[in-house]
Design an enzyme around this catalytic site. Structure first.
Site, PDB file in Angstrom:
ATOM      1  CB  SER A 140      26.703  31.656  38.003  1.00 24.98           C
ATOM      2  OG  SER A 140      25.656  32.623  37.997  1.00 24.98           O
ATOM      3  CE1 TYR A 154      29.878  34.916  34.374  1.00 22.00           C
ATOM      4  CE2 TYR A 154      27.614  34.214  34.749  1.00 22.00           C
ATOM      5  CZ  TYR A 154      28.849  34.593  35.240  1.00 22.00           C
ATOM      6  OH  TYR A 154      29.053  34.657  36.600  1.00 22.00           O
TER       7      TYR A 154
HETATM    8  P1  NAD Z   1      35.469  40.341  39.654  1.00 21.43           P
HETATM    9  O1  NAD Z   1      35.524  40.845  38.258  1.00 21.43           O
HETATM   10  O2  NAD Z   1      35.252  41.295  40.781  1.00 21.43           O
HETATM   11  O3  NAD Z   1      36.801  39.481  39.955  1.00 21.43           O
HETATM   12  C1  NAD Z   1      37.297  38.543  39.044  1.00 21.43           C
HETATM   13  C2  NAD Z   1      38.819  38.485  39.168  1.00 21.43           C
HETATM   14  O4  NAD Z   1      39.286  37.501  38.243  1.00 21.43           O
HETATM   15  C3  NAD Z   1      39.512  39.804  38.804  1.00 21.43           C
HETATM   16  O5  NAD Z   1      40.423  40.155  39.802  1.00 21.43           O
HETATM   17  C4  NAD Z   1      40.201  39.492  37.475  1.00 21.43           C
HETATM   18  O6  NAD Z   1      41.416  40.207  37.285  1.00 21.43           O
HETATM   19  C5  NAD Z   1      40.453  38.003  37.619  1.00 21.43           C
HETATM   20  N1  NAD Z   1      40.627  37.351  36.315  1.00 21.43           N
HETATM   21  C6  NAD Z   1      39.880  37.523  35.197  1.00 21.43           C
HETATM   22  N2  NAD Z   1      40.365  36.781  34.192  1.00 21.43           N
HETATM   23  C7  NAD Z   1      41.446  36.118  34.685  1.00 21.43           C
HETATM   24  C8  NAD Z   1      42.367  35.204  34.123  1.00 21.43           C
HETATM   25  N3  NAD Z   1      42.295  34.819  32.842  1.00 21.43           N
HETATM   26  N4  NAD Z   1      43.350  34.726  34.906  1.00 21.43           N
HETATM   27  C9  NAD Z   1      43.457  35.113  36.202  1.00 21.43           C
HETATM   28  N5  NAD Z   1      42.610  35.977  36.791  1.00 21.43           N
HETATM   29  C10 NAD Z   1      41.616  36.480  36.030  1.00 21.43           C
HETATM   30  O7  NAD Z   1      34.343  39.209  39.637  1.00 21.43           O
HETATM   31  P2  NAD Z   1      33.430  38.590  40.809  1.00 21.43           P
HETATM   32  O8  NAD Z   1      32.084  39.184  40.666  1.00 21.43           O
HETATM   33  O9  NAD Z   1      34.100  38.574  42.118  1.00 21.43           O
HETATM   34  O10 NAD Z   1      33.310  37.101  40.252  1.00 21.43           O
HETATM   35  C11 NAD Z   1      34.087  36.017  40.739  1.00 21.43           C
HETATM   36  C12 NAD Z   1      33.473  34.736  40.216  1.00 21.43           C
HETATM   37  O11 NAD Z   1      32.128  34.644  40.672  1.00 21.43           O
HETATM   38  C13 NAD Z   1      33.411  34.646  38.695  1.00 21.43           C
HETATM   39  O12 NAD Z   1      33.662  33.321  38.288  1.00 21.43           O
HETATM   40  C14 NAD Z   1      31.981  35.041  38.399  1.00 21.43           C
HETATM   41  O13 NAD Z   1      31.535  34.536  37.175  1.00 21.43           O
HETATM   42  C15 NAD Z   1      31.266  34.417  39.568  1.00 21.43           C
HETATM   43  N6  NAD Z   1      29.945  34.963  39.893  1.00 21.43           N
HETATM   44  C16 NAD Z   1      29.781  36.287  40.120  1.00 21.43           C
HETATM   45  C17 NAD Z   1      28.517  36.774  40.425  1.00 21.43           C
HETATM   46  C18 NAD Z   1      28.285  38.242  40.664  1.00 21.43           C
HETATM   47  O14 NAD Z   1      27.112  38.658  40.696  1.00 21.43           O
HETATM   48  N7  NAD Z   1      29.317  39.052  40.849  1.00 21.43           N
HETATM   49  C19 NAD Z   1      27.431  35.903  40.509  1.00 21.43           C
HETATM   50  C20 NAD Z   1      27.640  34.542  40.286  1.00 21.43           C
HETATM   51  C21 NAD Z   1      28.914  34.076  39.981  1.00 21.43           C
END
Ligand code: NAD
Length: 255
Positions: A140, A154
């Site tokens: 991130s 986080y």
């Molecule tokens: P999201 O919540 O939309 O999707 C995350 C998915 O991971 C969900 O479907 C959830 O069920 C699954 N998940 C959670 N825990 C799990 C586990 N223990 N085993 C298997 N699956 C699991 O999140 P997103 O925003 O798409 O984020 C995806 C990645 O990107 C994450 O690592 C997040 O930290 C990172 N990220 C997100 C952002 C943002 O602004 N959304 C920014 C930077 C990084």
């Protein structure tokens, strides 16, 4: 660019939602056979059905489940070319260090960092045997810059992902395995959209720092993942690939 990932076998964790789901669609559009992995069986299965892929219900923080996942993929498809280790959580009880308890700290580290360690640990032996593979771990922008609106566990978890990715990229660089970290900026996933619709001030507090003046779309992050997964990124490894609307480069943003 259809066909860039033609017949590659790609595993996507966190495939049911947000960045993972957008990447499942993008990988499939470029010709990959996609294995969708998520703890949410219903949404994960529907993602897999949409792209004619397969679904594996797994908790990516569970060692036995992760080992069985990659062994199962190789048994079924004969190989695993791409691992997008993307599942992650950002729970509300992860806040300032003054408020965040050990329980939240350990839970976030386990799902966000230990899971990446496990996925790499159990996919790399298969990729070594093949003599090729591309691993993309989701870190991130908060691994690169600090925020006064803290989510301390986080942030630490993503710093860990970045460091371990760099090390693996270096260690396996001469075995045909590329390992890169993706650093998305703030992305307009459904959860974030909902949160900010309810609290516009909270959104404005963050948006002011983004030079482009908007959050990213999951499809914009998926495009970067597809690049890293493909041979177009053949000279990239141990990198931090930043896709962030300019946030990490900014001091004063445009009015
Ligand atoms: P999201 O919540 O939309 O999707 C995350 C998915 O991971 C969900 O479907 C959830 O069920 C699954 N998940 C959670 N825990 C799990 C586990 N223990 N085993 C298997 N699956 C699991 O999140 P997103 O925003 O798409 O984020 C995806 C990645 O990107 C994450 O690592 C997040 O930290 C990172 N990220 C997100 C952002 C943002 O602004 N959304 C920014 C930077 C990084």
């Amino acid at each position: 660019m259809p066909g860039r990932l033609q017949d590659r076998v790609a595993v996507v964790t966190g495939a049911a939602s947000g960045i993972g789901l957008a990447t499942v669609r993008r990988f499939a559009a470029e010709g990959a056979k996609v294995v969708c992995v998520d703890i949410d069986a219903e949404a994960g299965r529907s993602a897999a059905e949409e792209v004619d892929g397969s679904f594996v219900a797994a908790d990516v923080a569970d060692e036995a489940a992760v080992r069985a996942l990659f062994d199962g993929v190789v048994e079924r498809y004969g190989r695993v070319d791409i691992a997008f280790n993307n599942a992650g959580i950002s729970p509300p009880d992860d806040d300032s260090i003054l408020e965040t308890g050990l329980d939240a700290w350990e839970r976030v580290l386990r799902v966000n960092t230990t899971s990446v360690y496990l996925c790499c640990k159990y996919v790399i032996p298969h990729m070594r045997r093949q003599g090729r593979g591309s691993i993309i771990n989701t870190a991130s922008f908060v691994a690169l810059m600090g925020a006064a609106t803290s989510q301390i566990a986080y942030t630490a978890s993503k710093g860990g992902v970045l460091a371990l990715t760099r090390e693996l990229g270096v260690q396996f660089a001469r075995e045909g395995i590329r390992v890169n970290a993706l650093c998305p900026g703030p992305v307009a996933t459904p959860l974030l959209r909902e949160l900010f619709a309810a609290d516009p001030e909270r959104a404005a507090r963050r948006l002011v720092h983004v030079p482009m003046g908007r959050f990213g779309e999951p499809s914009e992050i998926a495009a970067a993942v597809a690049f890293l997964a493909s041979d177009d990124a053949s000279f990239m490894t141990a990198a931090q690939f930043v896709v962030d609307g300019g946030i990490t480069g900014a001091y004063v943003t445009p009015l």
